[in-house]
Scaffold this motif. Sequence first.
Motif, short mmCIF file in Angstrom:
data_model
loop_
_atom_site.label_atom_id
_atom_site.label_comp_id
_atom_site.label_asym_id
_atom_site.label_seq_id
_atom_site.Cartn_x
_atom_site.Cartn_y
_atom_site.Cartn_z
N UNK A 118 -6.31 4.78 -3.66
CA UNK A 118 -6.42 3.93 -4.86
C UNK A 118 -5.58 2.66 -4.72
N UNK A 119 -4.51 2.72 -3.95
CA UNK A 119 -3.67 1.53 -3.78
C UNK A 119 -4.04 0.70 -2.54
N UNK A 120 -5.06 1.11 -1.82
CA UNK A 120 -5.39 0.39 -0.59
C UNK A 120 -6.87 0.05 -0.56
N UNK A 124 2.16 6.94 4.34
CA UNK A 124 0.70 6.88 4.27
C UNK A 124 0.26 5.67 3.45
N UNK A 125 1.01 5.39 2.38
CA UNK A 125 0.70 4.24 1.53
C UNK A 125 0.79 2.94 2.31
N UNK A 126 1.89 2.76 3.04
CA UNK A 126 2.05 1.54 3.83
C UNK A 126 0.96 1.45 4.89
N UNK A 127 0.68 2.59 5.53
CA UNK A 127 -0.35 2.63 6.58
C UNK A 127 -1.71 2.20 6.03
N UNK A 128 -2.12 2.80 4.92
CA UNK A 128 -3.45 2.49 4.41
C UNK A 128 -3.51 1.08 3.81
N UNK A 129 -2.42 0.63 3.19
CA UNK A 129 -2.42 -0.75 2.68
C UNK A 129 -2.53 -1.75 3.82
N UNK A 130 -1.79 -1.52 4.89
CA UNK A 130 -1.89 -2.46 6.01
C UNK A 130 -3.29 -2.42 6.63
N UNK A 131 -3.85 -1.23 6.77
CA UNK A 131 -5.22 -1.14 7.30
C UNK A 131 -6.20 -1.86 6.37
#
Lengths: 413, 413
Positions: free
Chosen positions: A227-229, A271-278
């Motif tokens: 939801x945040x990414x 996981x949040x940082x990973x998916x946001x960067x992706x």
Amino acid sequence: MSARFFTSRWAERPDHVTELAGGLPRGFRASGVACGIKGGGERDLGLLVCDGPEAVSSVRFTRSGVLAAPVLVTRDRCDVHHLRAVVANSGNANAVTGTEGLESAVATQLAASRLTGIDARGIGLGSTGVIGVQLPVDQIVDGLGGAHGKLRDDGDGDFAEAIRTTDKTAKRASLTVALPAGEVRLSAQAKGAGMISPNHATMLCFVQTDALLDEETADLLLGVTVRRSFDRISVDGQLSTNDTVILMASGESGVRIEPESDDELRLGEALDALLRQLALMIVHDGEGARRVGRVVVQGEDGEQVERAARAVANSPLVKAALHGGDPNWGRVAQAIGGALIDSAPLLFDIAIEGVQVCSAGAALRFDSRALAQAVQRDEVEYLVALTGEGAETEVFFSDLSHEYVTINSEYTT
Amino acid sequence: MSARFFTSRWAERPDHVTELAGGLPRGFRASGVACGIKGGGERDLGLLVCDGPEAVSSVRFTRSGVLAAPVLVTRDRCDVHHLRAVVANSGNANAVTGTEGLESAVATQLAASRLTGIDARGIGLGSTGVIGVQLPVDQIVDGLGGAHGKLRDDGDGDFAEAIRTTDKTAKRASLTVALPAGEVRLSAQAKGAGMISPNHATMLCFVQTDALLDEETADLLLGVTVRRSFDRISVDGQLSTNDTVILMASGESGVRIEPESDDELRLGEALDALLRQLALMIVHDGEGARRVGRVVVQGEDGEQVERAARAVANSPLVKAALHGGDPNWGRVAQAIGGALIDSAPLLFDIAIEGVQVCSAGAALRFDSRALAQAVQRDEVEYLVALTGEGAETEVFFSDLSHEYVTINSEYTT
């Protein structure tokens, strides 16, 4: 790849996360081969296998009213909480292909099951590419044999390669995450580019960890971070028939993530940082994109705020101005008005990179040189404040370029 | 201009309508001058006056939540059923300009009132151009003096010229309409190009007739015909802050249009064809457009049908394929799915120029050469049949071109 994955100011690397050059967490092997869907010897078929018998998984799909066969088969014929393998192909979406398409997807699943020994219900599918053309299932089944023989614990690069379509850059990461309970690994491979929008975009993303999770924790972590990414990005406002995100946890690290623990929180942050960067990489690679915008809308009504943010992010006029480095903020105002019809007068403020250009619905005098410089950056931030408080959202979006038109007027069925 | 106005198969000239080379109906005079808003000596200020003291009018405005000053002033300070003059400028939209912008609009109205002797409440305003920049009101007031001196009954060409922005072609017509009660004249001047969408598009359109109407008839005719024309077009899915359509009837022909008469019906048919052709010209001239698409969606739910049609018309992927003459019908399916989320499985049929490509949600084998040829035409028709009956709508849309990107990434504040 080391020290180069987290590049956006909108997705900072948490201190307890370290970037690796590549490789999969314990319990995973992957490969990517050319099976001839795309022609030209390009990799177009990926296989990902989890060897941990305790594996849990969580899945998110597109909300499109037109669902591709691999989505339907994974959703309806798999145990989505216990996936142990993924077959993904590029070059053909297997969408709008009717009964024959469903049969092809099932045949793919069964072939992978025979090769890996994993029950077919544990094999998820992902496809991306042209819509409305039947999948060349014999080529895929042949290719799977080769892919199976090439499974390796550092096969994530080949796997990521195999799922690319018009992507210009590979989108993958391999991380270590230091948790109170011990160190775990996290990796991901994604593809994006065109057709990226609302409910997590036209993209495939496969995430692996060797943490030991229960399925509720996997579901919670994936739900919140998607939801945040991927739910907050738009390349062209289009929602795909094939969007799929699959998180798999092998448990092979032995590091157990208890619900509501610090470990869960920290793993969630990673996981949040990973998916946001992706997600940001997908936007950056939005077909032909030069710049990425972030629009933040504040107000009192969550639904209005969402509509306004989407309208700005999807406005071809705003996107073209972003591309040209044109500080044409009037188009932001126009997009808001178009999103919130019959609600005049709207008393909104607009700031671009901190330069306030509009207050209570009226233009301000501002430093036009500062603004002109600000919009030349790679990442440009738009803040829109409607009246009232309590609701806020953000959408990341790519610009609209000549290359987008070239790619999409020539990409052929 | 004779025999060249009605060019689309989607807006046929009724038999009782004849095209003229130009000129306004009895009771109207117009002019267009350069007052310096645009610079370079281009015409940017138009004045239109109706000399008939019995004039009636009807107006339609944008539904944007952000309304430009000329819209607010015309809506709130005019007697919209008895407008007798219009002041229209290009180069500056006078939108998002706050109190100062409203004062500028009123000053324009008062200046026109002094020159023409028409009460300020009878003077409608229209502006188009950049958003968020204050109107150069002194230049406009100066320019109005010149415009007033140049008012002529064949000034419609200059007036049409003065309201153009990025339009490549003039959009105007002058017609005779043979009614049972006698012959009347009908003329119109429009501007369009970018930002054309939903609720009648980012455009200005001024329509004149010398028929003798009551205000209810004017309102009925304009309402019905706008819904079938400007409400059904999309260049880029963007809704403007300034859209305005004004119909004025001088009554000077003496031909009275009684409610529910054959005269009303015939005049309505003529107005319908006129506005549809103008709307199509706006789409054809959509910034950089090469081809025009028409999507027709049928189904049982009016709201679903509308959403699906808008989604196809506004899809940058569909538009780019239309531009490239690429028969990529999968993108139509994708757009429908994105519009109707959470409603899978959708069992839709798609035909392009009569070539059926998809039935009940699954691809068909079709004559790909016939389809490839069909999508090379200037006008391409897409038919989408959802399940059920009773609802149908259409949307006309332009393609997405390199020129659109060029125009909109360089058009500057």
